[in-house]
Structures are given as C-alpha cells and as structure tokens.
Scaffold this motif. Sequence first.
Motif, mmCIF file in Angstrom:
data_model
loop_
_atom_site.group_PDB
_atom_site.id
_atom_site.type_symbol
_atom_site.label_atom_id
_atom_site.label_comp_id
_atom_site.label_asym_id
_atom_site.label_seq_id
_atom_site.Cartn_x
_atom_site.Cartn_y
_atom_site.Cartn_z
ATOM 1 N N LEU A 153 41.603 35.352 30.829
ATOM 2 C CA LEU A 153 41.913 34.243 31.731
ATOM 3 C C LEU A 153 43.396 33.896 31.660
ATOM 4 O O LEU A 153 44.048 33.660 32.694
ATOM 5 C CB LEU A 153 41.068 33.026 31.346
ATOM 6 N N GLY A 154 43.947 33.874 30.440
ATOM 7 C CA GLY A 154 45.369 33.591 30.294
ATOM 8 C C GLY A 154 46.248 34.700 30.839
ATOM 9 O O GLY A 154 47.297 34.442 31.427
ATOM 10 N N ALA A 155 45.816 35.962 30.661
ATOM 11 C CA ALA A 155 46.613 37.088 31.156
ATOM 12 C C ALA A 155 46.671 37.126 32.675
ATOM 13 O O ALA A 155 47.677 37.548 33.265
ATOM 14 C CB ALA A 155 46.031 38.403 30.626
ATOM 15 N N LYS A 156 45.598 36.663 33.341
ATOM 16 C CA LYS A 156 45.564 36.656 34.798
ATOM 17 C C LYS A 156 46.119 35.362 35.398
ATOM 18 O O LYS A 156 46.143 35.213 36.625
ATOM 19 C CB LYS A 156 44.117 36.840 35.287
ATOM 20 N N SER A 157 46.533 34.466 34.541
ATOM 21 C CA SER A 157 46.970 33.161 35.022
ATOM 22 C C SER A 157 48.157 33.286 35.970
ATOM 23 O O SER A 157 49.121 33.990 35.701
ATOM 24 C CB SER A 157 47.352 32.273 33.828
ATOM 25 N N ALA A 158 48.041 32.577 37.078
ATOM 26 C CA ALA A 158 49.128 32.567 38.070
ATOM 27 C C ALA A 158 49.641 31.152 38.302
ATOM 28 O O ALA A 158 50.376 30.904 39.247
ATOM 29 C CB ALA A 158 48.648 33.170 39.384
ATOM 30 N N SER A 159 49.234 30.236 37.434
ATOM 31 C CA SER A 159 49.712 28.860 37.563
ATOM 32 C C SER A 159 49.736 28.208 36.185
ATOM 33 O O SER A 159 49.036 28.628 35.258
ATOM 34 C CB SER A 159 48.794 28.056 38.502
ATOM 35 N N LEU A 160 50.546 27.174 36.058
ATOM 36 C CA LEU A 160 50.647 26.460 34.784
ATOM 37 C C LEU A 160 49.335 25.772 34.427
ATOM 38 O O LEU A 160 48.966 25.685 33.252
ATOM 39 C CB LEU A 160 51.783 25.434 34.848
ATOM 40 N N ASP A 161 48.626 25.285 35.436
ATOM 41 C CA ASP A 161 47.361 24.608 35.167
ATOM 42 C C ASP A 161 46.339 25.562 34.563
ATOM 43 O O ASP A 161 45.618 25.215 33.615
ATOM 44 C CB ASP A 161 46.795 24.007 36.466
ATOM 45 N N LEU A 162 46.279 26.790 35.098
ATOM 46 C CA LEU A 162 45.333 27.764 34.564
ATOM 47 C C LEU A 162 45.747 28.215 33.161
ATOM 48 O O LEU A 162 44.896 28.454 32.303
ATOM 49 C CB LEU A 162 45.243 28.973 35.501
ATOM 50 N N THR A 163 47.046 28.313 32.922
ATOM 51 C CA THR A 163 47.530 28.646 31.579
ATOM 52 C C THR A 163 47.133 27.563 30.580
ATOM 53 O O THR A 163 46.708 27.855 29.450
ATOM 54 C CB THR A 163 49.050 28.815 31.587
ATOM 55 N N ARG A 164 47.256 26.315 30.993
ATOM 56 C CA ARG A 164 46.869 25.206 30.111
ATOM 57 C C ARG A 164 45.373 25.264 29.792
ATOM 58 O O ARG A 164 44.957 25.067 28.642
ATOM 59 C CB ARG A 164 47.199 23.878 30.782
ATOM 60 N N VAL A 165 44.559 25.565 30.803
ATOM 61 C CA VAL A 165 43.116 25.685 30.583
ATOM 62 C C VAL A 165 42.829 26.794 29.578
ATOM 63 O O VAL A 165 41.997 26.635 28.665
ATOM 64 C CB VAL A 165 42.388 25.948 31.913
ATOM 65 N N SER A 166 43.502 27.930 29.721
ATOM 66 C CA SER A 166 43.290 29.055 28.811
ATOM 67 C C SER A 166 43.660 28.689 27.377
ATOM 68 O O SER A 166 42.933 29.008 26.432
ATOM 69 C CB SER A 166 44.108 30.257 29.276
ATOM 70 N N VAL A 167 44.782 27.999 27.204
ATOM 71 C CA VAL A 167 45.216 27.601 25.858
ATOM 72 C C VAL A 167 44.224 26.616 25.241
ATOM 73 O O VAL A 167 43.847 26.731 24.067
ATOM 74 C CB VAL A 167 46.625 26.996 25.913
ATOM 75 N N ASP A 168 43.775 25.642 26.037
ATOM 76 C CA ASP A 168 42.798 24.672 25.530
ATOM 77 C C ASP A 168 41.494 25.369 25.141
ATOM 78 O O ASP A 168 40.851 25.001 24.139
ATOM 79 C CB ASP A 168 42.523 23.603 26.593
#
Length: 298
Positions: A267-282
């Motif tokens: 999910l983090g590797a495919k992230s194309a937005s900061l919001d999705l990156t934050r979700v992946s980290v959480d």
Amino acid sequence: MSVYSMTGYAAGQCAAGEPSTDASGSRLGVEIRAVNGRFLDLSLRLPEELRHAEPALRERVAARVRRGKVELRAWVEQRADGGLPAPSAAVLQRLSGLQEQVQAWLPQARGLSVAEALQLAQRSAGAALDWSAPLLALTERVLEDFNAARAREGARLQTMLRERVAALRALAAQAEPLIPQVVAQQRERFLQRFHEALGATPADPTALQERALAEAAAFAIRVDVAEELTRLQSHLSEIERLLQRGGEVGKRLDFLIQELHREANTLGAKSASLDLTRVSVDMKVLIEQMREQVQNLE
C-alpha cells in the motif's frame, strides 16, 4: 476456549505428609514460571529426594502447556527449628542396636554423637516418607493457578488485538476513497498536458489524446490498491475468527501478522498521495504492535 499467554507464574506450598507420617514438619514447595518461546522448553530444578518424580512432572506439565520456556522448581522446606525433630524411641532403639552390632565386630569403633544420631534419625524419617503423592497433587494445584494466570494475560492481549484490528479496519476505510480521487486528479493533469501539447505542436490531436488517456489508464492500474485492501480485510477477519475460537493460535496469528505487514508495505509502495502514505505508516505501526503481542500467545 481461552487464549493463553506464554508468560505466567504460580507457586504453592503444602505439608509433605500427614502429621502421623511427617514428624519433621517439612513442607513441599512448587514454583512454575514461563516466558515466550517457539516450542515447549521445560526445565526442572529438583532436590535429590524429589528427583524420582521428574518423569511424572514432565508429563503433567506437557499436558497443560504447549509452548514457551517453562521452569518448574520444587523444594523441601524444613521446619523453623532447623529440621531436627525429637526422634522416636523406636528409631533410637534401632540406632542403639545397630551401634552394638558394629562395636561387637569392631570394638575400637567410637559411639554415635548426638548430632550424628539426630542426623541419621532425620534421614530415616525422610526416607520413610513418600513424597510422590503430595508433590504431584501440589503440582496439579499450581498448574491450575499457572494456567489461570496465563488465561488472564491472554484475555488482556486478546482485547488489545481486537482494538488494533478495529483501528486497521478504520484505516482501510479511509484508504478506499483516496484512490479514485488520486486517479481523477491525475487524469485531469494528463488531459491538461494534452491541451498544452496540442497548442504547442501541430501533431495529430487524436493521437495525443489517446496517448494521454492511455497514460492515465496505466497510472490508475499502477496505483490501484483495491486488491491489497481486500486481502487486508480478509486477514483481519481471519484474526478475529482465531481470537474467537481460542486455543493454540499463536503461530497462525504470527503468520497472519506477516501477511498484514506485506499488504501495508505494498500500500505504501503504490501510494500516490500524502494521505495514502500516512494511512500506510499508521497501519505499519499498528501491525508492529500486534506482532509484539502475538509473540506472547501460545
């Protein structure tokens, strides 16, 4: 069925025998402690007079505990006056008779001192006492307390895992609408670039538009995480099912935690937005917390 932690402790004591057979007033003690481990690793610490019960003790512990590094310690505690009770007349008569027999054959042999007579009397009383029954009965009682403590700790870990499963579901729900938004925004950028290129060059507008739409479609495929979110939800459902079933779930849960971590990484590797990156980290933070807790479950 309960979920058991591999960490636990229990101890107990009892009289070594009935008053009529235990003139020494000795007491038996048993202590069981355990920490997490991949398999059942049982070690026993027994005094010489209890060593004969080791096979039976191992059998009883193995019947109640499946995994973990377990240590069982048993001991005999003497009475407060030093463990030297007044010997009975029969024992003293027996010692006197033995001494006379020895001196009849060895006239120069010295007589028993008071300390030696008391020590021999104590050994005689200890040898006559059968330790097996009270030791095994006490061990069963301590094992009951030990498993009750492990069940309480397992229930606490079970609650914490359920809370984190709920938090992961909430994060997955946040991630689902983010992908269509990102794809729509990127499609607009591709079309904007198409119009800019159309104004700057005399190229075929149909070919430019088709290329822009193809790039937008490729981008949508590249960042689509619907499959990862579906698998993540499936793993979470399986974790909830195992926690509900109880029993020996530690190894299965550990495998599912690895799978959750893999989906969060993708999910983090495919992230194309900061919001999705934050979700992946959480998600990774929650999954790591679950991993630490699952490693303590039997």
